[in-house]
Design a protein around this motif. Structure first.
Motif, PDB file in Angstrom:
ATOM      1  N   ALA A  13       1.085  -1.168  -0.022  1.00 10.48           N
ATOM      2  CA  ALA A  13      -0.038   0.030   0.027  1.00 10.48           C
ATOM      3  C   ALA A  13       0.980   1.305   0.003  1.00 10.48           C
ATOM      4  O   ALA A  13       2.160   1.064   0.233  1.00 10.48           O
ATOM      5  CB  ALA A  13      -1.056  -0.164   1.028  1.00 10.48           C
ATOM      6  N   PRO A  14       0.399   2.534  -0.465  1.00 10.08           N
ATOM      7  CA  PRO A  14       1.186   3.512  -0.376  1.00 10.08           C
ATOM      8  C   PRO A  14       1.820   3.794   1.374  1.00 10.08           C
ATOM      9  O   PRO A  14       1.317   3.321   2.198  1.00 10.08           O
ATOM     10  CB  PRO A  14       0.253   4.644  -0.412  1.00 10.08           C
ATOM     11  CG  PRO A  14      -0.898   3.982  -1.344  1.00 10.08           C
ATOM     12  CD  PRO A  14      -0.787   2.634  -0.875  1.00 10.08           C
ATOM     13  N   GLU A  71       4.012   2.641  -3.446  1.00  9.47           N
ATOM     14  CA  GLU A  71       3.407   1.352  -2.657  1.00  9.47           C
ATOM     15  C   GLU A  71       4.404   0.304  -2.584  1.00  9.47           C
ATOM     16  O   GLU A  71       5.147  -0.097  -3.283  1.00  9.47           O
ATOM     17  CB  GLU A  71       2.362   0.827  -3.619  1.00  9.47           C
ATOM     18  CG  GLU A  71       1.015   2.071  -3.694  1.00  9.47           C
ATOM     19  CD  GLU A  71      -0.180   1.255  -4.325  1.00  9.47           C
ATOM     20  OE1 GLU A  71      -0.022  -0.106  -4.599  1.00  9.47           O
ATOM     21  OE2 GLU A  71      -1.076   1.734  -4.689  1.00  9.47           O
TER      22      GLU A  71
END
Length: 248
Positions: A13-14, A71
């Motif tokens: 994920a970011p 990410e």
């Protein structure tokens, strides 16, 4: 002195999302630790990427863009308080390393060049800046290049620093590799920094959740038992969010 935070997650994920509720309290520490920032992260190819700059982290539009853009499932973030007489420059900004490692340090080693005999001339020439922190990393990297594991390299380098340095105020570090995050916590309890800032200033703590584990310097509320303090003088490895840390 500086501040450190790292995260290991189950799913990419970011970076901003992975750090979640801890991101803003961490960035608020840039009111004092204002001399630059750097991110290390594992890329989708399994190697290590870094990005860093010299502006103040809590005011940095670029930092927030980078935190939203990259990410990953593993990352470290460093905000710098420059030691006296060391320039605020990209070369002196953490993390240090290459596609195999990103290394960030919180502390001070005096004199900085006490580590030079531990580093081969060719590797020492690769130094970007003048900091003791980068030499700490290069001494660790020297051991890894000679066949040591990351955990053993950090431990043996810390021991060598204790033997050689006039002062080792703190050897706290996070090192991101493709295998995970390695941390080391050790400080001089008699240093002038502890006298000014209190006994918890150099603590490293971690918080484990089902889908992520955070490891960080202190500086905002980290209540037990949700947060656990890492032991001093030991290397800890965070490789999966639902396991560990493994303590060496």
């Amino acid at each position: 002195m500086c501040r450190l935070i790292g995260v290991v997650a189950r799913h990419p994920a970011p970076v901003a999302e992975l750090l979640g509720e801890d991101l803003e309290p961490f960035l608020e520490l840039a009111c004092e630790h204002k001399d630059g920032w750097g991110i290390g992260f594992r890329t989708e190819t399994g190697l290590i990427g870094t990005v860093k700059a010299t502006d103040r982290a809590d005011d940095s539009t670029r930092l927030r863009q980078e935190l939203r853009s990259w990410e990953t499932d593993m990352a470290i973030l460093h905000i710098r308080m420059a030691s006296p007489r060391l320039a605020v420059s990209v070369g002196n900004t953490h993390p240090f390393g290459d596609e195999w490692a990103a290394f960030a340090h919180n502390g001070e080693i005096r004199p900085a060049d006490v580590l030079d005999p531990l580093i081969s001339p060719g590797l020492l020439k690769q130094a970007e800046g003048e900091t003791d922190s980068e030499r700490y990393y290069l001494a660790v990297r020297e051991q890894i290049d000679q066949g040591a594991t990351a955990a053993a390299a950090i431990a043996s380098t810390a021991a060598a620093i204790r033997e050689r340095a006039e002062a080792a105020i703190s050897l706290n570090c996070l090192m991101l590799t493709p295998e995970g995050i390695f941390s080391y916590a050790e400080h001089d309890p008699d240093s002038e920094v502890i006298g000014r800032r209190g006994a918890g200033f150099f603590g490293l703590s971690y918080r484990r959740e089902p889908d992520r584990t955070i490891v960080a310097s202190q500086g905002w509320p980290q209540p037990a038992p949700r947060w656990q303090t890492l032991p001093e003088g030991r290397v800890a490895w965070f490789g999966r969010p639902d396991q560990g840390p493994e303590i060496y």
